[in-house]
Design an enzyme around this catalytic site. Structure first.
Site, PDB file in Angstrom:
ATOM      1  N   PRO A 382     -24.568   9.450  48.528  1.00 39.51           N
ATOM      2  CA  PRO A 382     -25.879  10.112  48.400  1.00 39.51           C
ATOM      3  C   PRO A 382     -26.789   8.953  48.243  1.00 39.51           C
ATOM      4  O   PRO A 382     -26.398   7.703  47.594  1.00 39.51           O
ATOM      5  CB  PRO A 382     -25.814  11.146  47.463  1.00 39.51           C
ATOM      6  N   GLU A 511     -27.583   0.751  58.498  1.00 35.19           N
ATOM      7  CA  GLU A 511     -27.353   1.894  59.673  1.00 35.19           C
ATOM      8  C   GLU A 511     -28.351   1.538  60.649  1.00 35.19           C
ATOM      9  O   GLU A 511     -29.744   2.193  60.435  1.00 35.19           O
ATOM     10  CB  GLU A 511     -27.631   3.177  58.794  1.00 35.19           C
TER      11      GLU A 511
END
Length: 592
Positions: A382, A511
């Protein structure tokens, strides 16, 4: 790199130490002392020549007749004025050049220092404030030297010389003249201290205002998309109002000093003319001596304004010096200390790494795992779990408070920063670009020459050659501030081409496809696949496709590792990871 950490800090320095620090900082800029000596010599010549003009005038007045006015006297007087003008002009030019040397030197020192300060320093300082140090504060120091120092030095010479000559003319009138000096100083000294305080506040507010401008204008798209113009106008107006009030306070003091000097001058003129006229009538002095006395009075009073201005500006410069010294005294990264990274590829090991930012909660807690050489390791978890902080520790932007990071058999802290960071290629979601051309951005940071063939090869591997060659200027196309003239996918591919050109052993990806549309994502992912081949890769993963292909997955939660394994292993054994995978599957189905 040179350091001036030995200079006294702003919190402990006394006024005399501030003056010493000011001189030391000037010396750090390495201006030409010979040029300063020549400039001051010309100023002194101009001042000394000016001291003889009233004496010449006295003789002219006392013995004036048309018959006594010889042509050589006129020629001599003209030559004196010409010499004084030339000497004064040369002095102004050389002092200005000397000041520019100081300005350039200080900015060079500060710019180099700012570049080599660690990232942690920028977490505490506002960028606009640092910009103000380099631009505004250095200019204040330069003005003292180039515009005010000459007036101070020549003013002292003019005053001392004039007083000595006046004592020879009439010591009684001279003593009467000097009574005004201590009375004037009693008023000017407290005003000077008040001016110092106001000037420091003015410079601090200027730095804050510059910081606000830098922040808002660099994120003007966010301001407009959020309809935040009224809010930011209010913040800016507040800064403008503070600067206005400080400027008015400064003006009040200057308004007091100016008329005060005017009153002193007028009072002295009245006294000298009245008392001098009486002494001329009684035969104690001649009319020529009275005229000379008045001229010397002017040569005493006029420099007083220059001296006052010098001390006012000096107080500003000392305040600016304190802030520059504070920056220059900060510890910096030393790029060269340490050994080179070994040639052989190795595993990277994080051993009980713990980290927290200043006065904050722990971000990482006893994190330990191995990054296998040539394999893909994905970091999942998270937001706020410490993934980006791990990247920062590996890049050595920060040092862990506990534990260590090793590459092979060596802690990475033993390697020089230059050698270690040259092994790392980093591609983030934002893929920041510098203002300049596409060519400059792909080759950014490389000291070696890159030919066109190498450039095209890496652009092709990054799937960037297609759109680059369609641009009117090709590789010489300007990308705009932060690359805003290019799309997100184009910026990503430029960043990938840059990483390919560096040919790093360790690749870190935040990412890089998460914020792209599906078409751009496919192209960028192909480029990333080219980049990842055979490299040790760390990926902060937000999408399931990246995680599934990873050789190893590290699940972070609240700064601790709660799971390590492959995708299949974690789906079977880790509840939070299984939820993450299911959410991603639902997202993909919805997207389709």
């Amino acid at each position: 790199m040179s350091s001036i950490a030995d200079l006294p800090g702003k919190n402990t320095a006394q006024p005399k130490n501030n003056w010493k620090s000011f001189v030391t900082l000037i010396n750090k800029a390495k201006p030409s002392k010979t040029m300063l000596a020549i400039a001051l010599s010309f100023s002194l010549v101009s001042t000394v020549v000016g001291l003889f003009v009233p004496l010449f005038t006295k003789n002219l007045v006392d013995g004036f007749t048309l018959d006594s006015l010889d042509s050589y006297q006129i020629i001599l007087l003209v030559c004196v004025f010409v010499a004084q003008t030339i000497a004064g002009g040369l002095s102004i030019y050389l002092l200005n050049k000397f000041g520019q040397q100081i300005l350039s030197g200080l900015r060079d020192i500060l710019w180099k220092k700012l570049l080599y300060l660690p990232v942690a320093h920028y977490d505490k300082e506002e960028t606009g404030g640092l910009i103000s140090r380099v631009t505004n504060d250095t200019n204040v120091v330069k003005q003292v030297v180039s515009e005010h120092m000459s007036g101070f030095v020549t003013g002292i010479i003019s005053i001392v010389g004039s007083i000595i000559i006046l004592f020879t003319l009439d010591w009684q009138m001279t003593l009467m003249l000097l009574i005004a000096v201590p009375l004037t100083l009693i008023i000017l000294v407290p005003l000077g201290r008040k001016m110092h305080q106001i000037s420091r506040n003015m410079q601090n507010e200027t730095a804050s205002f510059t910081s606000l401008l830098t922040q808002v204008l660099s994120e003007v798209r966010l301001v407009k998309s959020s309809n935040a113009e009224p809010i930011e106008y209010g913040r800016g107006k507040s800064g403008i109002d503070k600067l206005f009030k400080l400027g008015v306070r400064e003006g009040k003091i200057q308004a007091f000093i100016g008329p005060l000097m005017g009153i002193v001058i007028m009072a002295l003129m009245v006294v000298i003319i009245g008392y001098g006229g009486l002494r001329v009538a009684n035969g104690f002095i001649t009319a020529g001596e009275l005229v000379a006395f008045i001229l010397y009075l002017i040569q005493i009073v006029m420099p007083l304004g220059q001296i006052t201005s010098f001390f006012t500006q000096l107080q500003k410069a000392i305040g600016a010096t304190e802030r520059m010294i504070d920056i220059l005294g900060q510890p910096e990264e030393d790029q060269s200390i340490g050994s080179d990274v070994p040639v052989a590829d190795s595993d990277m090991l994080l051993n009980d790494v713990s980290f927290q930012y200043d006065n904050g909660d722990a971000i990482l807690k006893e994190v330990s795992f191995t990054v296998p050489a040539g394999k893909i390791t994905a970091l999942v978890g998270p937001s706020g779990s410490g993934k980006t902080t791990l990247f920062s520790l590996i890049e050595r932007y920060y040092e862990p408070q506990v534990g260590n990071i090793s590459y092979g058999n060596h802690e990475i802290g033993r390697f020089s920063l230059t050698s270690w960071r040259s092994q790392i290629g980093y591609v983030s979601q934002e893929s920041p670009l510098m203002s300049g051309t596409i060519r400059e951005n792909i080759t950014y940071g490389l000291s070696r020459e890159v030919d066109n063939e190498q450039l095209r090869n890496v652009a092709k591997m990054a799937y960037a050659d297609g759109f680059i060659e369609e641009l009117p200027d090709g590789y010489d196309t300007e990308v705009g501030e932060r690359g805003m003239k290019l799309s997100g996918g184009q910026r990503q591919r430029i960043a990938i081409a840059r990483a390919l050109l560096r040919n790093p052993r360790i690749l870190m990806l935040d990412e890089a496809t998460s914020s792209l549309d599906s078409t751009s994502e496919r192209v960028v992912q192909e480029a990333l696949n080219n980049l990842m081949k055979g490299r040790t890769t760390l990926v902060i993963a937000h999408r399931l496709s990246t995680v599934v292909d990873a050789d190893q997955i590290i699940f972070l939660d609240k700064g601790s590792i709660t799971g390590v394994g492959t995708h299949a292993q974690l789906v079977a054994s880790h509840e939070l990871y299984r939820e993450f995978a299911e959410q991603q599957l639902r997202y993909q189905e919805h997207s389709i």
